[in-house]
Design an enzyme around this catalytic site. Structure first.
Site, mmCIF file in Angstrom:
data_model
loop_
_atom_site.group_PDB
_atom_site.id
_atom_site.type_symbol
_atom_site.label_atom_id
_atom_site.label_comp_id
_atom_site.label_asym_id
_atom_site.label_seq_id
_atom_site.Cartn_x
_atom_site.Cartn_y
_atom_site.Cartn_z
ATOM 1 N N ASN A 16 0.823 -1.073 0.003
ATOM 2 C CA ASN A 16 0.003 0.095 -0.121
ATOM 3 C C ASN A 16 0.687 1.378 0.202
ATOM 4 O OD1 ASN A 16 -2.990 -0.422 0.034
ATOM 5 N ND2 ASN A 16 -2.172 -1.905 1.405
ATOM 6 N N MET A 90 0.201 -2.652 11.965
ATOM 7 C CA MET A 90 -0.536 -3.367 12.865
ATOM 8 C C MET A 90 -0.522 -3.136 14.192
ATOM 9 S SD MET A 90 -1.527 -5.346 10.501
ATOM 10 C CE MET A 90 -1.079 -5.773 8.878
ATOM 11 N N ILE A 92 -2.328 -0.983 17.484
ATOM 12 C CA ILE A 92 -3.583 -0.115 17.683
ATOM 13 C C ILE A 92 -3.045 1.217 18.432
ATOM 14 C CG2 ILE A 92 -5.430 0.012 19.289
ATOM 15 C CD1 ILE A 92 -6.445 -2.756 18.250
ATOM 16 N N LEU A 93 -3.471 2.357 18.210
ATOM 17 C CA LEU A 93 -3.170 3.543 18.772
ATOM 18 C C LEU A 93 -4.058 4.142 19.551
ATOM 19 C CD1 LEU A 93 -1.820 5.204 15.490
ATOM 20 C CD2 LEU A 93 -0.534 4.532 17.292
ATOM 21 N N ASN A 107 -6.748 4.942 7.566
ATOM 22 C CA ASN A 107 -6.385 3.755 7.655
ATOM 23 C C ASN A 107 -7.087 3.049 6.468
ATOM 24 O OD1 ASN A 107 -5.208 1.284 8.784
ATOM 25 N ND2 ASN A 107 -7.318 0.770 9.647
ATOM 26 N N HIS A 109 -8.345 -0.912 5.469
ATOM 27 C CA HIS A 109 -8.664 -1.842 6.127
ATOM 28 C C HIS A 109 -9.181 -3.007 5.044
ATOM 29 C CE1 HIS A 109 -9.914 -4.580 9.183
ATOM 30 N NE2 HIS A 109 -11.039 -4.950 8.447
ATOM 31 N N GLU A 147 -10.736 6.656 18.263
ATOM 32 C CA GLU A 147 -10.389 5.931 19.603
ATOM 33 C C GLU A 147 -10.958 4.332 19.387
ATOM 34 O OE1 GLU A 147 -12.391 8.295 19.672
ATOM 35 O OE2 GLU A 147 -14.283 7.715 20.500
ATOM 36 N N ALA A 179 -8.809 -3.166 -5.074
ATOM 37 C CA ALA A 179 -9.638 -2.199 -4.201
ATOM 38 C C ALA A 179 -8.624 -1.465 -3.489
ATOM 39 C CB ALA A 179 -10.483 -2.792 -3.061
HETATM 40 C C1 GAR Z 1 -3.249 -4.850 3.851
HETATM 41 O O1 GAR Z 1 -3.959 -5.690 3.213
HETATM 42 C C2 GAR Z 1 -3.862 -4.088 4.969
HETATM 43 O O2 GAR Z 1 -5.130 -3.577 4.325
HETATM 44 C C3 GAR Z 1 -4.084 -4.841 5.811
HETATM 45 O O3 GAR Z 1 -2.651 -5.265 6.021
HETATM 46 C C4 GAR Z 1 -2.298 -5.511 4.854
HETATM 47 C C5 GAR Z 1 -0.876 -4.964 4.754
HETATM 48 O O4 GAR Z 1 0.093 -5.065 3.309
HETATM 49 N N1 GAR Z 1 -4.202 -3.962 7.022
HETATM 50 C C6 GAR Z 1 -4.777 -4.322 8.195
HETATM 51 O O5 GAR Z 1 -5.270 -5.478 8.112
HETATM 52 C C7 GAR Z 1 -5.017 -3.382 9.334
HETATM 53 N N2 GAR Z 1 -6.192 -3.837 10.098
HETATM 54 P P1 GAR Z 1 0.850 -3.998 2.832
HETATM 55 O O6 GAR Z 1 2.112 -4.085 4.161
HETATM 56 O O7 GAR Z 1 1.497 -4.676 1.646
HETATM 57 O O8 GAR Z 1 0.270 -2.780 2.407
#
Ligand code: GAR
Length: 200
Positions: A16, A90, A92-93, A107, A109, A147, A179
């Site tokens: 991402n 990964m 949580i803040l 963020n 998701h 939060e 997506a």
């Molecule tokens: C992505 O699918 C992102 O949406 C997810 O982790 C992956 C990270 O991939 N994030 C979460 O699950 C957050 N709750 P990347 O490091 O290749 O971007």
């Protein structure tokens, strides 16, 4: 027009982050500039992607929540960051952190919130849960961070169909390609543009 100064927080592969770097190069993101990438893992491949793109990097390892967040806040302030993007971050803040930056943290998701989200739903676990439930459509969501884990206002969503034979890994890749890598850059441009036009 000044560009919105962006920090991207990462933990892993950084696809991402790569989508954001590419979108800045191609002009999809024109109102913002990625100034800093912060990782909580020193071996995250995302850091290499940032370095290749000449973006400043920092590693902040998780200690106590308070100390961890204080170090991140110090980096954000030193670099005059205006927008924080969580891209595969990964951790949580806490409310102490999120309340400092209302509508300035976003963020991505990998599901259609409010399905398969909240504490414990991250990475492949989200896709395992979607396949386990048997939904026929999933997708990705970009939202503001408050939060409540994955509970902030939704900015953009995109649906992705589940196909016969999908495994969590195959589905994760399709959700990213169809997506996440599209809506995250679009949402970052939208919020960056709002930030520079309202803060000047
Ligand atoms: C992505 O699918 C992102 O949406 C997810 O982790 C992956 C990270 O991939 N994030 C979460 O699950 C957050 N709750 P990347 O490091 O290749 O971007």
């Amino acid at each position: 027009m000044n560009k919105c100064k962006i920090a991207v927080l990462v933990s892993g592969g950084g696809t991402n982050l790569q989508a954001l770097i590419d979108a800045e190069k191609s002009g999809i993101i024109k109102s913002g500039k990625i100034e800093l990438v912060i990782s909580n893992k020193e071996n995250a491949y995302a850091l290499e992607r940032a370095t290749k793109a000449d973006i400043k990097t920092a590693v902040v390892k998780k200690t106590t929540q308070e100390e961890f967040e204080a170090k991140i806040i110090a980096l954000l302030e030193e670099n005059n960051i205006q927008l924080i993007v969580l891209a595969g971050f990964m951790c949580i803040l806490s409310e102490n952190f999120t309340s400092r930056y209302p509508k300035k943290i976003i963020n991505v998701h990998p599901s259609l919130i409010p399905s398969f989200c909240g504490a414990g739903f991250y990475g492949l676990k989200v896709h395992e849960a979607a396949l386990g439930y048997g939904v026929k459509v999933t997708g990705a969501t970009v939202h503001f961070v408050n939060e409540i884990p994955d509970g902030g206002e939704i900015i953009m969503q995109k649906a992705v169909y589940i196909k016969d034979g999908d495994t969590p890994e195959i589905l994760q890749k399709r959700v990213m390609e169809e997506a996440e890598w599209k809506i995250l850059p679009e949402a970052v441009e939208f919020v960056s543009n709002n930030t520079v036009t309202t803060e000047e």
